[in-house]
Design a protein around this motif. Structure first.
Motif, short mmCIF file in Angstrom:
data_model
loop_
_atom_site.label_atom_id
_atom_site.label_comp_id
_atom_site.label_asym_id
_atom_site.label_seq_id
_atom_site.Cartn_x
_atom_site.Cartn_y
_atom_site.Cartn_z
N LYS A 37 -31.57 -34.75 52.59
CA LYS A 37 -32.19 -33.58 51.96
C LYS A 37 -33.71 -33.68 51.96
N LEU A 38 -34.23 -34.89 51.72
CA LEU A 38 -35.69 -35.06 51.71
C LEU A 38 -36.28 -34.88 53.10
N LYS A 75 -26.43 -31.77 58.62
CA LYS A 75 -26.86 -30.36 58.67
C LYS A 75 -27.19 -29.81 57.28
N THR A 76 -27.18 -30.67 56.27
CA THR A 76 -27.44 -30.26 54.90
C THR A 76 -28.85 -29.71 54.77
N LYS A 77 -28.97 -28.61 54.04
CA LYS A 77 -30.26 -28.00 53.78
C LYS A 77 -30.70 -28.32 52.36
N TYR A 78 -31.98 -28.26 52.14
CA TYR A 78 -32.56 -28.51 50.81
C TYR A 78 -32.93 -27.17 50.20
N GLU A 85 -28.35 -30.06 42.28
CA GLU A 85 -28.80 -31.40 42.65
C GLU A 85 -30.20 -31.36 43.27
N ASP A 86 -30.45 -30.36 44.12
CA ASP A 86 -31.75 -30.22 44.75
C ASP A 86 -32.83 -29.89 43.71
N MET A 87 -32.46 -29.13 42.69
CA MET A 87 -33.38 -28.80 41.63
C MET A 87 -33.81 -30.09 40.90
N PHE A 88 -32.85 -30.99 40.63
CA PHE A 88 -33.17 -32.25 39.98
C PHE A 88 -34.07 -33.12 40.86
N LEU A 93 -39.52 -35.32 42.03
CA LEU A 93 -40.66 -35.42 42.94
C LEU A 93 -41.93 -34.87 42.31
N ILE A 94 -41.81 -33.75 41.61
CA ILE A 94 -42.97 -33.16 40.95
C ILE A 94 -43.49 -34.09 39.86
N GLN A 95 -42.57 -34.66 39.08
CA GLN A 95 -42.97 -35.60 38.04
C GLN A 95 -43.69 -36.81 38.63
#
Length: 103
Positions: A37-38, A75-78, A85-88, A93-95
């Motif tokens: 995802k990253l 093939k997973t998208k973010y 899960e992507d929101m977490f 990352l923002i923190q």
């Protein structure tokens, strides 16, 4: 041009293998899913598409099959707007970015 691209790709692949193989071998399954995802987050391209463009369709298919065998998907998208899960992940990352700026 094609020959130079192929040489360069091999050179970079060798460097990446030497640099990251041991670290990647020790990833848990969930860490592997997060890594995929990253990669999408940073490149806006799936890991599968990156493999396909640099290593060819057969290699991309092979590694996608291996990923699916280990309960992953190249093939997973973010999408932090729609996937919890992507929101977490985005929040973490923002923190991390904010903490680096404060220190």
């Amino acid at each position: 041009k094609r020959r130079k691209k192929k040489r360069y790709t091999k050179k970079v692949a060798k460097w990446v293998k030497e640099e990251y193989t041991e670290k990647l071998k020790n990833l848990t399954m969930s860490e592997g899913r997060i890594l995929v995802k990253l990669i999408y987050r940073e490149t806006n391209t799936s890991s599968y598409e990156i493999l396909k463009s640099y290593r060819g369709s057969f290699n991309a298919f092979f590694w996608q099959t291996m990923a699916r065998f280990w309960d992953n998907n190249l093939k997973t998208k973010y999408d932090p707007g729609n996937i919890r899960e992507d929101m977490f992940i985005e929040h973490i990352l923002i923190q991390a970015q904010l903490e680096r700026k404060v220190k």
